[in-house]
Motif scaffolding. Structure first.
Motif, PDB file in Angstrom:
ATOM      1  N   SER A 233      70.017  -1.264  29.009  1.00 50.31           N
ATOM      2  CA  SER A 233      69.620  -0.068  28.264  1.00 50.31           C
ATOM      3  C   SER A 233      69.948   1.218  29.016  1.00 50.31           C
ATOM      4  O   SER A 233      69.864   2.317  28.447  1.00 50.31           O
TER       5      SER A 233
ATOM      6  N   PRO B 143      74.527   4.212  25.022  1.00 56.09           N
ATOM      7  CA  PRO B 143      74.231   3.429  23.817  1.00 56.09           C
ATOM      8  C   PRO B 143      75.339   3.518  22.770  1.00 56.09           C
ATOM      9  O   PRO B 143      76.135   4.447  22.748  1.00 56.09           O
TER      10      PRO B 143
ATOM     11  N   ILE C  27      69.422  -3.515  25.350  1.00 54.39           N
ATOM     12  CA  ILE C  27      69.631  -3.201  23.943  1.00 54.39           C
ATOM     13  C   ILE C  27      70.410  -4.356  23.334  1.00 54.39           C
ATOM     14  O   ILE C  27      71.417  -4.796  23.889  1.00 54.39           O
TER      15      ILE C  27
END
Length: 357
Positions: free
Chosen positions: A330, A334, A313
């Motif tokens: 990822s 998050p 990410i």
């Protein structure tokens, strides 16, 4: 064969395209010339190919002077091969005819190749894995197959120097990955000296023995992919190759950096950067060398943008003085736009050590 580029400059009218270029290319070496559009990389390739002559300086190929001021040996009289961005295949010729053409007309063809043309065609078809496509016309081939034909035509006469001008830029992403492997295999099998022009840093890092980074008609840095990525000499190289974050602060000595941040109370230790970056009080840190957390003593910032990229990410974080890029696994928890976070050096990625003051 070795190639020497000595004090090359090139003007187009009053515009200087190349500024005192010096470069030595070893026999069998894979050199990538990397830079943005307009940096002079294609102009340099044209001088190597003989499509133009320099305003000043000389180019030596195999100890022969092939380019100097207002005088240039034409391409057909140089022992080179060329792969173009557009493939440049002849629509009326089969795959086999494309490979045969340079074997009939290349001025530097060795006698063993002249006497065994059909054998050499079969060898080259085997190298590029087009044996079953020998009698196909260009319009009957896929993009990747056309690129293989262009490569086959270039390597067939065993040129001393193989020049490639952004040969993969017209292919889709999957084909580019496949053709990178093909070109690497070709280089290992043939031992050819390759000069490969690209604006794609991933191509250069993946394939080259050494990378020549250019900007504004000048060479910024020459080094192995590892050297270019880990130890950029200039601000431009740090930003262009690997998109490093240039953190503002103060160098306390040659290896100790103090970031300008009211939220961080640590110095970054054991950092080796160029004198140019130290003079500008900048410290290059790659996106993967940072990590994010909701608590801690790192640099405080706010998440401004989030991009999911599969295994990673990509975050853009506003730390007040700068926007910085951070790449996280990822699989990690998050973060979201608007979150207040703390940016820390990731100790897993061979990054500088920290000491608390």
């Amino acid at each position: 064969m070795a190639t020497e580029i000595k004090n090359i400059t090139k003007f187009f009218g009053k515009t200087q395209a190349l500024k005192t270029i010096n470069l030595s290319i070893k026999d069998g070496e894979f050199i990538a010339i990397l830079g943005p559009s307009g940096c002079g990389k294609t102009t340099l390739l044209k001088l190597l190919a003989g499509f133009d002559s320099p305003t000043d300086g000389i180019i030596m190929i195999d100890h022969q002077n092939v380019s100097e001021k207002n005088n240039s040996t034409p391409p057909e009289k140089r022992n080179i091969g060329m792969v173009f961005q557009s493939f440049a295949l002849w629509p009326h010729m089969t795959v086999k005819d494309h490979i045969k053409f340079p074997l009939l007309h290349h001025q530097f063809l060795a006698n063993d190749l002249k006497n065994n043309i059909e054998k050499r065609i079969d060898e080259v078809l085997n190298i590029v894995e087009l044996q079953t496509y020998a009698n196909r016309m260009p319009h009957e081939l896929s993009g990747g197959q056309k690129q293989r034909v262009a490569l086959a035509r270039a390597i067939a006469p065993k040129p001393a120097l193989l020049l490639m001008d952004e040969p993969l830029s017209s292919l889709d992403a999957e084909l580019r990955m496949e053709m990178r492997r093909e070109i690497q295999s070709l280089h290992r099998m043939t031992g050819a000296t390759i000069v490969y022009v690209t604006h794609d840093q991933e191509e250069a890092l993946a394939m080259a023995d050494r990378i020549v980074v250019m900007n504004n008609g000048q060479i910024q840095q020459v080094g192995t992919p590892r050297e270019i990525y880990r130890k950029p000499n200039t601000e431009f190289v740090a930003k262009f190759v690997g998109k490093a974050n240039l953190i503002h602060g103060k160098w306390l000595n040659e290896v100790t950096f103090k970031p300008y941040s009211v939220s961080i109370q640590s110095n970054w230790m054991n950092i080796e950067v160029s004198s140019d970056l130290r003079a500008k009080n900048l410290c290059p840190i790659r996106p993967e060398q940072f990590s994010l957390s909701y608590t801690g003593e790192g640099i405080e910032g706010e998440i401004m943008n989030v991009q999911f990229q599969g295994k990673e990410i990509h975050y853009t974080v506003n730390i007040g003085s700068d926007l910085i890029a951070i790449h996280e696994d990822s699989q990690n928890k998050p973060f979201y736009i608007g979150d207040t976070v703390y940016v820390n050096l990731n100790q897993k990625n061979n990054v500088p050590s920290l000491i608390t003051i």
